[in-house]
Design an enzyme around this catalytic site. Structure first.
Site, PDB file in Angstrom:
ATOM      1  N   ASN A   1       0.866  -1.185   0.000  1.00  0.00           N
ATOM      2  CA  ASN A   1       0.000   0.000   0.000  1.00  0.00           C
ATOM      3  C   ASN A   1       0.902   1.234   0.000  1.00  0.00           C
ATOM      4  OD1 ASN A   1       0.828   0.431   2.645  1.00  0.00           O
ATOM      5  ND2 ASN A   1      -1.003  -0.495   3.528  1.00  0.00           N
TER       6      ASN A   1
ATOM      7  N   ASP B   1      -6.038  -7.591   1.526  1.00  0.00           N
ATOM      8  CA  ASP B   1      -5.920  -9.061   1.483  1.00  0.00           C
ATOM      9  C   ASP B   1      -6.723  -9.626   0.321  1.00  0.00           C
ATOM     10  OD1 ASP B   1      -4.402  -8.909   3.814  1.00  0.00           O
ATOM     11  OD2 ASP B   1      -6.167  -9.075   5.096  1.00  0.00           O
TER      12      ASP B   1
HETATM   13  O1  RIB Z   1      -5.542  -7.135   6.888  1.00  0.00           O
HETATM   14  C1  RIB Z   1      -6.535  -7.209   7.875  1.00  0.00           C
HETATM   15  C2  RIB Z   1      -6.090  -8.148   8.970  1.00  0.00           C
HETATM   16  O2  RIB Z   1      -4.969  -7.601   9.623  1.00  0.00           O
HETATM   17  C3  RIB Z   1      -7.092  -8.374  10.065  1.00  0.00           C
HETATM   18  O3  RIB Z   1      -7.961  -9.439   9.783  1.00  0.00           O
HETATM   19  C4  RIB Z   1      -6.237  -8.568  11.307  1.00  0.00           C
HETATM   20  O4  RIB Z   1      -6.349  -9.821  11.890  1.00  0.00           O
HETATM   21  C5  RIB Z   1      -4.806  -8.268  10.851  1.00  0.00           C
HETATM   22  O5  RIB Z   1      -4.100  -9.410  10.575  1.00  0.00           O
END
Ligand code: RIB
Length: 309
Positions: A187, A254
């Site tokens: 990012n 993610d």
């Molecule tokens: O990227 C988000 C995640 O970052 C969350 O689910 C938290 O657990 C951390 O790992």
């Protein structure tokens, strides 16, 4: 896309406790929460879920505690269809956890307690060699110890696999750690730490980074602004994500990383892979929680169709 591809994800599993707050608290401030929820998260497991929902066969490599949360989490991932042979149950540590604040604009702040994720080591990676070697792409982040991530990358590269790394949370020792990958997904904050300047000033992938990290591409996600893609050849693509009104941005990165890895594994070129991942990342902001909001392949493809028509 041809399917199904196979992705190995090495990474964390956390139980997230998320508080809705009017704004992210400043030091010394006490704020009343507008609501709290518990859900499954952790960057590794979130990316595994994203890759699975984007259409790949997925194996997760990691550790949970021998506690109730770890048991519940394994069941949820099994129901998702994710291979868990390489998720070890660690007797001496609790399952990882995170406290998350989400403000009225959907922005977030996160604190992670590593727990069993910290037990992922080089020996466990060696034990999971077959899982890495049968994958098309190995996808990792930095919520598990760096030496384990580096060893997994070495095994994958030796086997001729594509390695995608999302170096989050940013770890100052990362660029010098000897860890190598083909595609680095960051990012804007991580990009600034990596490059020491604004990513917008960059014309091409810096040669020293390409050499030291083994990179062929640097992908910089920038929220609603265009995702930047730099390659060795100097190609600088700016690809806009779909316009959405975010409810909760937790897990959007993610979702992007998981979908991006699937697209690469299926042979898409960088531009197509980023368009696919942009849609997955944007759609993941439309509901509260990291995994609840991660879109399936059908939803991603309909968005891309809508944008193109
Ligand atoms: O990227 C988000 C995640 O970052 C969350 O689910 C938290 O657990 C951390 O790992």
């Amino acid at each position: 896309m041809n399917s199904p591809s196979r992705i190995a994800v090495l990474g964390s599993l956390n139980v997230d406790r998320t508080y809705r707050v009017p704004r992210i608290p400043v030091p010394g401030e006490t704020l009343a929460s507008r609501g709290v929820m518990e859900s499954f998260g952790g960057k590794g497991a979130n990316q595994a879920v994203a890759a699975r929902r984007a259409g790949a066969r997925v194996d997760l490599i990691g550790c949970v505690g021998a506690d109730e949360a770890g048991g519940r989490y394994r069941k949820a991932l099994e129901a998702e269809g994710i291979g868990l042979e390489a998720v070890r149950i660690e007797p001496d540590l609790p399952t990882g956890s995170a406290v998350i604040f989400v403000d009225d604009h959907g922005e977030n702040a996160i604190v992670v307690e590593g727990g069993a994720n910290q037990a992922v080591d080089g020996a466990w990676v060696e034990a999971c060699r077959e899982t890495i070697e049968r994958a098309d792409v190995l996808l990792m982040q930095l919520e598990c110890p760096l030496p384990a991530v580096r060893r997994a990358s070495e095994l994958a590269m030796a086997a001729g696999k594509t390695v995608v790394l999302n170096p989050s949370p940013w770890t100052s020792g990362f660029p010098e750690s000897g860890l190598r990958c083909h595609h680095l997904v960051v990012n804007e904050t991580e990009a600034a730490a990596l490059l020491g300047r604004s990513p917008e000033d960059l014309e091409a992938l810096p040669a020293n980074l390409a050499r030291s990290l083994g990179l062929t591409s640097l992908v910089i996600t920038r929220g609603r602004a265009a995702t930047l893609v730099h390659t060795e050849g100097g190609v600088r693509l700016a690809l806009r994500p779909p316009v959405v009104v975010p409810v909760d941005t937790v897990g959007a990165g993610d979702s992007f990383a998981g979908a991006f890895s699937v697209a690469l594994a299926e042979g898409l070129d960088l531009e197509e892979a980023v368009c696919f991942a942009n849609a997955a990342g944007a759609l993941a902001t439309l509901e509260p929680g990291a995994q609840a909001a991660i879109p399936g392949r059908g939803a991603i493809e309909s968005w891309i169709e809508r944008i193109r028509s």
